[in-house]
Design a protein around this motif. Structure first.
Motif, PDB file in Angstrom:
ATOM      1  N   PRO A   1      40.426  56.751 157.546  1.00 24.14           N
ATOM      2  CA  PRO A   1      40.405  57.780 158.595  1.00 24.14           C
ATOM      3  C   PRO A   1      40.913  59.102 158.054  1.00 24.14           C
ATOM      4  N   VAL A   2      40.107  60.136 158.216  1.00 25.77           N
ATOM      5  CA  VAL A   2      40.482  61.459 157.713  1.00 25.77           C
ATOM      6  C   VAL A   2      40.580  62.419 158.890  1.00 25.77           C
ATOM      7  N   LEU A   3      41.749  63.036 159.026  1.00 25.60           N
ATOM      8  CA  LEU A   3      41.917  64.096 160.014  1.00 25.60           C
ATOM      9  C   LEU A   3      41.513  65.402 159.335  1.00 25.60           C
ATOM     10  N   PHE A   4      40.476  66.040 159.850  1.00 31.31           N
ATOM     11  CA  PHE A   4      39.924  67.242 159.230  1.00 31.31           C
ATOM     12  C   PHE A   4      40.241  68.433 160.131  1.00 31.31           C
TER      13      PHE A   4
ATOM     14  N   GLN B   1      45.722  55.467 169.902  1.00 28.36           N
ATOM     15  CA  GLN B   1      44.500  54.922 169.304  1.00 28.36           C
ATOM     16  C   GLN B   1      44.455  55.245 167.795  1.00 28.36           C
ATOM     17  N   ILE B   2      44.835  56.472 167.440  1.00 25.75           N
ATOM     18  CA  ILE B   2      44.781  56.881 166.034  1.00 25.75           C
ATOM     19  C   ILE B   2      45.886  56.193 165.230  1.00 25.75           C
ATOM     20  N   VAL B   3      47.106  56.299 165.732  1.00 27.40           N
ATOM     21  CA  VAL B   3      48.258  55.882 164.944  1.00 27.40           C
ATOM     22  C   VAL B   3      48.386  54.353 164.881  1.00 27.40           C
ATOM     23  N   ASN B   4      48.109  53.694 166.001  1.00 27.40           N
ATOM     24  CA  ASN B   4      48.323  52.245 166.023  1.00 27.40           C
ATOM     25  C   ASN B   4      47.059  51.420 165.805  1.00 27.40           C
ATOM     26  N   MET B   5      45.944  51.881 166.338  1.00 27.21           N
ATOM     27  CA  MET B   5      44.706  51.099 166.167  1.00 27.21           C
ATOM     28  C   MET B   5      44.041  51.433 164.830  1.00 27.21           C
ATOM     29  N   VAL B   6      43.789  52.697 164.611  1.00 28.88           N
ATOM     30  CA  VAL B   6      42.945  53.109 163.484  1.00 28.88           C
ATOM     31  C   VAL B   6      43.702  53.107 162.154  1.00 28.88           C
ATOM     32  N   ALA B   7      44.820  53.821 162.114  1.00 29.96           N
ATOM     33  CA  ALA B   7      45.493  54.048 160.822  1.00 29.96           C
ATOM     34  C   ALA B   7      46.039  52.754 160.217  1.00 29.96           C
ATOM     35  N   LYS B   8      46.393  51.785 161.067  1.00 32.61           N
ATOM     36  CA  LYS B   8      46.991  50.550 160.566  1.00 32.61           C
ATOM     37  C   LYS B   8      45.976  49.453 160.285  1.00 32.61           C
ATOM     38  N   SER B   9      44.721  49.682 160.583  1.00 28.81           N
ATOM     39  CA  SER B   9      43.779  48.556 160.567  1.00 28.81           C
ATOM     40  C   SER B   9      43.540  48.004 159.164  1.00 28.81           C
ATOM     41  N   HIS B  10      43.433  48.853 158.178  1.00 29.35           N
ATOM     42  CA  HIS B  10      43.188  48.325 156.826  1.00 29.35           C
ATOM     43  C   HIS B  10      44.401  47.573 156.313  1.00 29.35           C
ATOM     44  N   TYR B  11      45.560  48.092 156.564  1.00 33.29           N
ATOM     45  CA  TYR B  11      46.783  47.426 156.107  1.00 33.29           C
ATOM     46  C   TYR B  11      46.998  46.092 156.819  1.00 33.29           C
ATOM     47  N   ARG B  12      46.806  46.106 158.136  1.00 33.30           N
ATOM     48  CA  ARG B  12      47.092  44.909 158.923  1.00 33.30           C
ATOM     49  C   ARG B  12      46.053  43.822 158.708  1.00 33.30           C
ATOM     50  N   TRP B  13      44.792  44.165 158.828  1.00 35.16           N
ATOM     51  CA  TRP B  13      43.785  43.092 158.836  1.00 35.16           C
ATOM     52  C   TRP B  13      42.575  43.371 157.957  1.00 35.16           C
ATOM     53  N   GLY B  14      42.738  44.338 157.036  1.00 34.00           N
ATOM     54  CA  GLY B  14      41.686  44.533 156.042  1.00 34.00           C
ATOM     55  C   GLY B  14      40.399  45.113 156.576  1.00 34.00           C
ATOM     56  N   ALA B  15      40.480  45.794 157.723  1.00 32.09           N
ATOM     57  CA  ALA B  15      39.272  46.416 158.272  1.00 32.09           C
ATOM     58  C   ALA B  15      39.311  47.912 157.977  1.00 32.09           C
ATOM     59  N   PRO B  16      38.444  48.386 157.094  1.00 30.24           N
ATOM     60  CA  PRO B  16      38.443  49.826 156.813  1.00 30.24           C
ATOM     61  C   PRO B  16      38.014  50.620 158.042  1.00 30.24           C
ATOM     62  N   ALA B  17      38.520  51.840 158.149  1.00 25.99           N
ATOM     63  CA  ALA B  17      38.200  52.693 159.301  1.00 25.99           C
ATOM     64  C   ALA B  17      37.658  54.022 158.787  1.00 25.99           C
ATOM     65  N   PRO B  18      36.387  54.036 158.353  1.00 26.23           N
ATOM     66  CA  PRO B  18      35.850  55.257 157.748  1.00 26.23           C
ATOM     67  C   PRO B  18      35.438  56.285 158.789  1.00 26.23           C
ATOM     68  N   LEU B  19      36.412  56.846 159.495  1.00 26.45           N
ATOM     69  CA  LEU B  19      36.042  57.859 160.484  1.00 26.45           C
ATOM     70  C   LEU B  19      36.642  59.216 160.157  1.00 26.45           C
ATOM     71  N   VAL B  20      35.955  60.219 160.612  1.00 25.20           N
ATOM     72  CA  VAL B  20      36.468  61.582 160.496  1.00 25.20           C
ATOM     73  C   VAL B  20      36.856  62.036 161.892  1.00 25.20           C
ATOM     74  N   LEU B  21      38.067  62.560 162.011  1.00 27.92           N
ATOM     75  CA  LEU B  21      38.512  63.148 163.265  1.00 27.92           C
ATOM     76  C   LEU B  21      38.637  64.636 162.995  1.00 27.92           C
ATOM     77  N   ARG B  22      37.732  65.412 163.552  1.00 30.12           N
ATOM     78  CA  ARG B  22      37.736  66.826 163.197  1.00 30.12           C
ATOM     79  C   ARG B  22      37.796  67.714 164.447  1.00 30.12           C
ATOM     80  N   GLY B  23      38.195  68.975 164.218  1.00 33.80           N
ATOM     81  CA  GLY B  23      38.234  69.910 165.330  1.00 33.80           C
ATOM     82  C   GLY B  23      39.069  71.115 164.978  1.00 33.80           C
ATOM     83  N   PRO B  24      39.044  72.123 165.875  1.00 34.22           N
ATOM     84  CA  PRO B  24      39.740  73.365 165.614  1.00 34.22           C
ATOM     85  C   PRO B  24      41.234  73.287 165.926  1.00 34.22           C
ATOM     86  N   CYS B  25      42.020  73.827 165.007  1.00 36.64           N
ATOM     87  CA  CYS B  25      43.464  73.898 165.219  1.00 36.64           C
ATOM     88  C   CYS B  25      43.891  75.349 165.019  1.00 36.64           C
ATOM     89  N   GLY B  26      45.160  75.597 165.217  1.00 35.43           N
ATOM     90  CA  GLY B  26      45.742  76.859 164.795  1.00 35.43           C
ATOM     91  C   GLY B  26      45.719  77.984 165.813  1.00 35.43           C
TER      92      GLY B  26
END
Lengths: 324, 449
Positions: free
Chosen positions: A165-168, A93-118
């Motif tokens: 789309p920003v991965l936080f 969903q992230i790599v193929n749907m969201v990240a490519k959307s502006h390049y492919r069809w000009g639809a911006p995806a202003p979402l934040v994907l956040r969470g704990p890592c590490g």
């Protein structure tokens, strides 16, 4: 200046963005009444209402997909992963749907994907990972990994306001361990800009997230030996601040690349290539990598301790490089 | 005769508005209006509706019983079909919601869909297409009649075979042709091909990706975003009996059901997922049964009957507009060509193909309209000539368009704020200030310290 923990700083940033922009909303697992596994959204549902703090089924692809769909109508969703390890469930969903959307069809995806890592909290193989490189390798994404409360707040606000789309990545080891000054009022920290964490003369450590603090401890020890270490905190991993990377190498001529992520295919490889392209003639020694092992994150404390980069590793490698 | 000719003419859409069906934008040609308050009175008395063993209504007027199995005979393994294949072709079920003009307009869209795909096949044979061509032959009713049942502001996301839906919703045949030919003037400027384009500004189409099922949560999310802005919209998408096998399909449908979002999902049970028959895809006879598991209404329809497709979608759209949640429609039909143009579909048993060939959606709809005396053979020929002429003009436009310049490949990865402004499409969401006060520090226990 008021002080806040890393966790509270993120909470403040999110809260303020939700206050000022009604198109911002949170979506994720157990983020409502429970307030999230790490309590980042604790109390949000009471203030902003259940329409803007949405609990979902345990379905990461649905979370990201629904966030993207809402973004297509002009909303600014902030999707929480309970642990960043689970981002793999939403990879397509992230790599193929969201990240490519502006390049492919000009639809911006202003979402934040956040969470704990590490790691460092004995969370084991599925609650400790650093998944940044899957997404640093994904054109269309932005990847942010702050190390201080002030940066965490300023960057979460920038991430919310960004049209991409920003991965936080929130390092869970820092959540309540780091408390520091946070500027008052509405401020942002720009995405794509590194920060000079500590100026130095003898060698540079380029790092990010929890390892900034490991580098800092090492630098304090090394200073007693007369080795002055410069620390560059990248803050943003995609797009990288090539200028700041080149600048620190040109200043100290020796560089250690330090990250908690595993070694092969880790960011250090990319950083080394950038240094090669931007500042090869300025190097007075080999580029040194300090990373975790090429293994899953082990569970038992002695094993995890062995796996992670440590202050003594940095001190040892810095001495060697200094003497080179 | 004069009046009839006028009707046929008025059925021809003269503009490319998304309200091509006249459903919600103007009352002139549509006495039945979409309404959230009540159903329009049925136009015709419908035959009784069969209900399957799980309580799922099945609107079909026939219930074909056959099974495809892998059979080993001699050195080869092939598919064989067993069951009753010589049953008579059933009539269409009269539409409860479409008037005469809408029937004729829909018929024209179906002709456009088929004729455009013939043109695409010819372009491919002339080596003017980059990559393959995908066809919706036999599925035109399912693509066109469903899209035709949407309201003006509703959203849709087509799958690869729903090219007719794009025409119905206001795209030009040239858009699709230029996508296949990778032209600079295509909706994606050559960045992607086939039906992989969209438009969030005017036509509310979400671009599909090749991975199946990922559109389902996205369409649920569109409905969620619209709801936050005070609108209950229908979000239509399709998936195959193959595509619905993916895990993300479940995630998306379940989320829509839990939050009562306006997802209108048509499972096109077209019997072949590339080369794999439904029998080796799922172990249920009717995929609509899965609606029970999701906790949402399900219905089975004959996907080759344009009236059933329209009516079922219409009811699902009404449900979505009332904020009552998603609907699962299983349309039974068969994909009448291979997966893509390279695939001769030699794995399909001949008698199975023949069964469905006699149920061609356009032939049946044409016969229905003529029997109803809503269309004369002369008007039909005139309509077809008009369609051919339009498609020819579209093809010519597409062929004459330039290819993109190579350097544009580097552009458009990010939205830098100058290309798009992000703003709520319908209305600024209302703030629900439920408690006074400020953010309080959290002291609660956490998972890992």
């Amino acid at each position: 200046m008021p002080q806040a923990t890393y966790l509270e700083a993120i909470r403040q940033g999110l809260w303020e963005e939700m206050e000022s922009d009604p198109t911002v909303f949170c979506i994720g697992e157990d983020i409502g009444i429970y307030g999230g596994a790490f309590k980042v959204t604790d109390g949000f549902v009471h203030h902003f209402g259940p329409q803007r703090v949405i609990d979902t089924p345990i379905a990461e692809s649905a979370i990201v997909g629904a966030a993207f769909g809402a973004a297509l109508t002009g909303m600014r969703p902030v999707a929480e992963f309970q642990f960043m390890d689970f981002i793999g469930c939403a990879f397509n969903q992230i790599v193929n749907m969201v990240a490519k959307s502006h390049y492919r069809w000009g639809a911006p995806a202003p979402l934040v994907l956040r969470g704990p890592c590490g790691g460092g909290v004995h969370g084991g193989p599925f609650h400790s990972q650093n998944p940044e490189m899957y997404f640093v390798h994904t054109p269309g994404m932005k990847v942010v990994a702050p190390s201080t409360p002030a940066d965490a707040k300023g960057l979460i606000k920038s991430a919310v306001r960004d049209n991409n789309p920003v991965l936080f990545l929130e390092h869970k080891f820092l959540y309540r361990r780091i408390k520091d000054e946070v500027p008052e009022g509405d401020y942002t920290v720009p995405i794509g800009k590194a920060r000079l964490h500590r100026p130095g003369r003898d060698l540079s450590i380029i790092t990010y997230a929890a390892m900034v603090h490991t580098a800092q401890e090492a630098a304090e020890l090394l200073a007693k030996e007369g080795i002055e270490v410069e620390i560059l905190d990248l803050r943003t991993l995609l797009p990288l601040d090539r200028e700041a990377i080149a600048q620190t190498v040109k200043k100290t001529n020796k560089v250690i690349l330090l990250h908690e992520d595993t070694r092969t295919g880790g960011l250090a490889g990319e950083l080394a290539a950038i240094i090669n392209e931007e500042a090869f003639d300025d190097l007075d020694g080999p580029i040194v990598r300090i990373t975790s092992l090429d293994t899953p994150v082990p569970f038992s404390p002695p094993l995890e301790h062995f796996f992670l980069p440590k202050v003594e590793d940095v001190v040892r490698e810095a001495r060697k490089l200094h003497a080179y | 005769m004069a009046t009839k000719s006028k009707s046929a003419k008025s059925a021809k859409p003269t503009t490319r508005k998304t309200s091509a069906n006249g459903r919600t934008s103007s009352g002139k040609s549509a006495p039945i209006k979409a309404s959230v308050n009540g159903r329009p009175a049925p136009l015709a008395k419908a035959p009784a509706i069969y209900v399957n063993q799980f309580g799922i209504p099945d609107w079909r007027l026939e219930h074909p019983e056959f099974t495809v199995r892998e059979v080993t005979s001699g050195p080869e393994v092939h598919y064989e079909i067993s069951g009753k294949l010589n049953t008579p072709v059933p009539p269409l079920r009269e539409s409860k919601y479409m008037n005469k003009d809408q029937h004729l307009a829909l018929y024209r869209w179906m002709l456009m869909n088929r004729r455009m795909e013939v043109a695409l096949e010819n372009l491919y044979k002339q080596s003017k297409v980059v990559g393959g061509v995908y066809f919706g032959l036999g599925q035109e009713a399912c693509s066109c009649a469903s899209a035709f049942a949407l309201g003006k502001d509703d959203w849709f996301a087509p799958m690869i075979r729903n090219q007719g839906a794009q025409l119905v919703r206001g795209f030009h045949a040239r858009d699709i042709m230029m996508q296949y030919m990778a032209k600079a003037g295509s909706p994606t400027h050559g960045k992607d091909g086939t039906s992989h384009y969209g438009d969030i500004e005017k036509r509310q189409m979400v671009a599909p990706i090749s991975m199946l099922g990922d559109l389902l949560p996205v369409m649920a999310g569109v409905s969620l975003g619209a709801r936050m802005q005070g609108r209950e919209l229908a979000c239509l998408t399709w998936i195959g009996d193959g595509g619905q096998s993916t895990g993300v399909s479940y995630e998306g449908i379940n989320f829509a059901a839990v939050r009562k979002l306006g997802l209108v999902l048509i499972i096109e049970s077209n019997l072949w997922a590339y080369s794999t028959p439904t029998e080796y895809q799922v172990n249920v006879k009717d995929l609509a049964n899965r609606a029970i598991g999701y906790g949402m209404p399900g219905v089975i329809i004959d996907g080759t009957d344009a009236c059933q497709v329209y009516d079922a979608t219409y009811e699902a759209v009404e449900r979505a507009h009332r904020g009552e949640g998603p609907t699962l429609i299983e349309a039974k039909l068969m994909r009448m060509k291979g997966h893509a143009i390279h695939d001769a579909a030699a794995y399909v048993p001949k008698e199975m193909h023949e069964f469905w060939r006699t149920r061609d959606c356009i032939d049946r709809f044409q016969k229905y309209l003529i029997e109803k005396k809503w269309l004369t053979p002369a008007q039909d020929a005139e309509l077809m000539a008009g369609v051919e002429k339009e498609i020819d003009a579209e093809r010519e436009f597409a062929e004459n368009s330039p290819m993109p310049e190579g350097h544009t490949a580097a552009e458009g990865v990010y939205c830098d704020g100058t290309c798009h402004a992000i703003k709520p499409k319908y209305a600024m969401p209302k703030k629900a200030r439920r408690s006074e006060g400020k953010l309080k520090e959290t002291e609660a226990a956490i998972h890992f310290k």
